[in-house]
Design a protein around this motif. Structure first.
Motif, PDB file in Angstrom:
ATOM      1  N   UNK A 170      73.204  37.095-157.781  1.00 59.26           N
ATOM      2  CA  UNK A 170      73.252  38.556-157.859  1.00 59.26           C
ATOM      3  C   UNK A 170      74.522  39.012-158.563  1.00 59.26           C
ATOM      4  N   UNK A 171      74.371  40.077-159.331  1.00 58.62           N
ATOM      5  CA  UNK A 171      75.506  40.672-160.046  1.00 58.62           C
ATOM      6  C   UNK A 171      75.492  42.162-159.742  1.00 58.62           C
ATOM      7  N   UNK A 172      76.544  42.629-159.100  1.00 62.26           N
ATOM      8  CA  UNK A 172      76.633  44.024-158.687  1.00 62.26           C
ATOM      9  C   UNK A 172      77.772  44.683-159.464  1.00 62.26           C
ATOM     10  N   UNK A 173      77.434  45.707-160.243  1.00 62.20           N
ATOM     11  CA  UNK A 173      78.406  46.340-161.141  1.00 62.20           C
ATOM     12  C   UNK A 173      78.731  47.730-160.591  1.00 62.20           C
ATOM     13  N   UNK A 174      80.010  47.976-160.326  1.00 62.09           N
ATOM     14  CA  UNK A 174      80.447  49.173-159.597  1.00 62.09           C
ATOM     15  C   UNK A 174      81.340  50.066-160.454  1.00 62.09           C
ATOM     16  N   UNK A 175      81.127  51.388-160.331  1.00 61.11           N
ATOM     17  CA  UNK A 175      82.052  52.326-160.959  1.00 61.11           C
ATOM     18  C   UNK A 175      83.384  52.276-160.215  1.00 61.11           C
ATOM     19  N   UNK A 176      84.471  52.307-160.971  1.00 61.80           N
ATOM     20  CA  UNK A 176      85.793  52.041-160.393  1.00 61.80           C
ATOM     21  C   UNK A 176      86.224  53.037-159.327  1.00 61.80           C
ATOM     22  N   UNK A 177      85.893  54.306-159.507  1.00 57.58           N
ATOM     23  CA  UNK A 177      86.536  55.335-158.683  1.00 57.58           C
ATOM     24  C   UNK A 177      85.925  55.530-157.309  1.00 57.58           C
ATOM     25  N   UNK A 178      84.726  54.946-157.056  1.00 59.51           N
ATOM     26  CA  UNK A 178      84.038  55.294-155.829  1.00 59.51           C
ATOM     27  C   UNK A 178      84.128  54.266-154.710  1.00 59.51           C
ATOM     28  N   UNK A 179      84.581  53.052-155.002  1.00 59.05           N
ATOM     29  CA  UNK A 179      84.502  52.001-153.996  1.00 59.05           C
ATOM     30  C   UNK A 179      85.795  51.218-153.898  1.00 59.05           C
ATOM     31  N   UNK A 180      86.049  50.735-152.709  1.00 58.90           N
ATOM     32  CA  UNK A 180      87.140  49.793-152.539  1.00 58.90           C
ATOM     33  C   UNK A 180      86.596  48.572-151.814  1.00 58.90           C
ATOM     34  N   UNK A 181      87.153  47.425-152.129  1.00 54.48           N
ATOM     35  CA  UNK A 181      86.696  46.180-151.551  1.00 54.48           C
ATOM     36  C   UNK A 181      87.724  45.737-150.513  1.00 54.48           C
ATOM     37  N   UNK A 182      87.262  45.466-149.315  1.00 55.28           N
ATOM     38  CA  UNK A 182      88.182  45.203-148.203  1.00 55.28           C
ATOM     39  C   UNK A 182      87.886  43.859-147.563  1.00 55.28           C
ATOM     40  N   UNK A 183      88.892  43.330-146.905  1.00 57.16           N
ATOM     41  CA  UNK A 183      88.732  42.084-146.163  1.00 57.16           C
ATOM     42  C   UNK A 183      89.775  42.052-145.059  1.00 57.16           C
ATOM     43  N   UNK A 184      89.513  41.235-144.072  1.00 62.38           N
ATOM     44  CA  UNK A 184      90.487  40.992-143.007  1.00 62.38           C
ATOM     45  C   UNK A 184      91.075  39.613-143.244  1.00 62.38           C
ATOM     46  N   UNK A 185      92.379  39.541-143.305  1.00 60.50           N
ATOM     47  CA  UNK A 185      93.031  38.260-143.570  1.00 60.50           C
ATOM     48  C   UNK A 185      94.024  37.944-142.461  1.00 60.50           C
ATOM     49  N   UNK A 186      94.015  36.720-141.996  1.00 64.33           N
ATOM     50  CA  UNK A 186      94.966  36.280-140.989  1.00 64.33           C
ATOM     51  C   UNK A 186      95.775  35.115-141.555  1.00 64.33           C
ATOM     52  N   UNK A 187      97.100  35.232-141.458  1.00 63.38           N
ATOM     53  CA  UNK A 187      97.951  34.161-141.981  1.00 63.38           C
ATOM     54  C   UNK A 187      97.964  32.976-141.008  1.00 63.38           C
ATOM     55  N   UNK A 188      97.806  31.813-141.582  1.00 62.88           N
ATOM     56  CA  UNK A 188      97.888  30.596-140.769  1.00 62.88           C
ATOM     57  C   UNK A 188      99.313  30.081-140.810  1.00 62.88           C
ATOM     58  N   UNK A 189      99.871  29.808-139.648  1.00 61.25           N
ATOM     59  CA  UNK A 189     101.243  29.297-139.566  1.00 61.25           C
ATOM     60  C   UNK A 189     101.297  27.914-140.245  1.00 61.25           C
ATOM     61  N   UNK A 190     102.109  27.764-141.305  1.00 63.03           N
ATOM     62  CA  UNK A 190     102.160  26.486-142.020  1.00 63.03           C
ATOM     63  C   UNK A 190     102.696  25.341-141.168  1.00 63.03           C
TER      64      UNK A 190
END
Length: 241
Positions: A217-237
């Motif tokens: 799948x290829x999803x093409x988005x107009x720049x001004x209307x969407x933001x891409x988000x994620x939850x990230x957790x740092x792993x202690x090295x």
């Protein structure tokens, strides 16, 4: 602070506080110039700041159109259908199925997916309208060896709902790529991009629970209307692996 900065911030506050609503036209440069008792050049600089920061869109023959500054969140990780996002975030949206045909996999995709060019797919192209404007163009290639048919009604509603609930398949994971690319002539024709020269493209290879590839799948988005988000957790090295 420069006068054009002050004016820009004042108009920005009016947009945030919904004195100007999405789709409204701002007063003309002449009117703003008289209101703020400054030159039209100062107003142009203020409007340029608003344009750069995503508050307005300039349209020839119309003027400065107020944009909807609420951006919808598209998760980077996880597999969520557009229908699920639409429901969860109350997006005022309409889907137009502009193509639903069987064809051979294009050579560029066959190379990417390491499949023969003779591989048969269902190609589905959908325009996503949000508040009356096409801001997403979705292109899906479904392998007919896994999914032999996709009714138009299911394509308009939700591919994943049909695949999971009607076909009883378990969609498991995807490999995703997110990139900003120059808008193509097709993007310009099928989306409401105005003066935008780039789009955000999300490409995904999607697999079933048994690791069978069934969709590109290829999803093409107009720049001004969407933001891409994620939850990230740092792993202690220093933690043991």
């Amino acid at each position: 602070m420069n006068k054009f900065n002050e004016i820009s911030l004042e108009i920005q506050a009016a947009i945030i506080n919904q004195i100007y609503l999405p789709g409204d036209l701002l007063p003309s440069e002449n009117e703003l110039s008289k209101k703020h008792e400054v030159s039209r050049e100062t107003i142009r600089k203020a409007l340029s700041l608003l344009l750069e920061n995503g508050y307005i869109q300039k349209q020839q023959g119309k003027g400065s159109i107020v944009l909807d500054i609420k951006r919808f969140d598209f998760p980077i990780s996880g597999l969520t259908s557009y229908k699920e996002l639409q429901t969860a975030q109350h997006i005022n949206s309409q889907t137009i199925v502009s193509s639903n045909i069987k064809m051979n996999l294009p050579s560029s995709l066959a190379e990417r997916l390491r499949l023969p060019e003779s591989t048969q797919v269902i190609y589905i192209e959908r325009q996503r309208k949000v508040d009356g404007e096409v801001v997403i163009l979705d292109k899906d290639y479904l392998l007919t060896s896994v999914i032999s048919d996709m009714p138009n009604k299911a394509a308009q509603d939700s591919l994943y709902s049909y695949i999971e609930n009607e076909l009883g398949l378990v969609i498991s994971y995807a490999q995703k790529e997110i990139i900003v690319e120059l808008a193509t002539s097709e993007d310009q024709r099928l989306m409401n991009l105005y003066d935008d020269t780039h789009v955000v493209v999300v490409r995904s290879d999607v697999y079933l629970e048994d690791t069978t590839l069934f969709q590109y799948t290829e999803s093409r988005h107009r720049l001004d209307r969407f933001r891409f988000v994620d939850f990230a957790r740092r792993k202690n090295p220093n933690e043991p692996k």
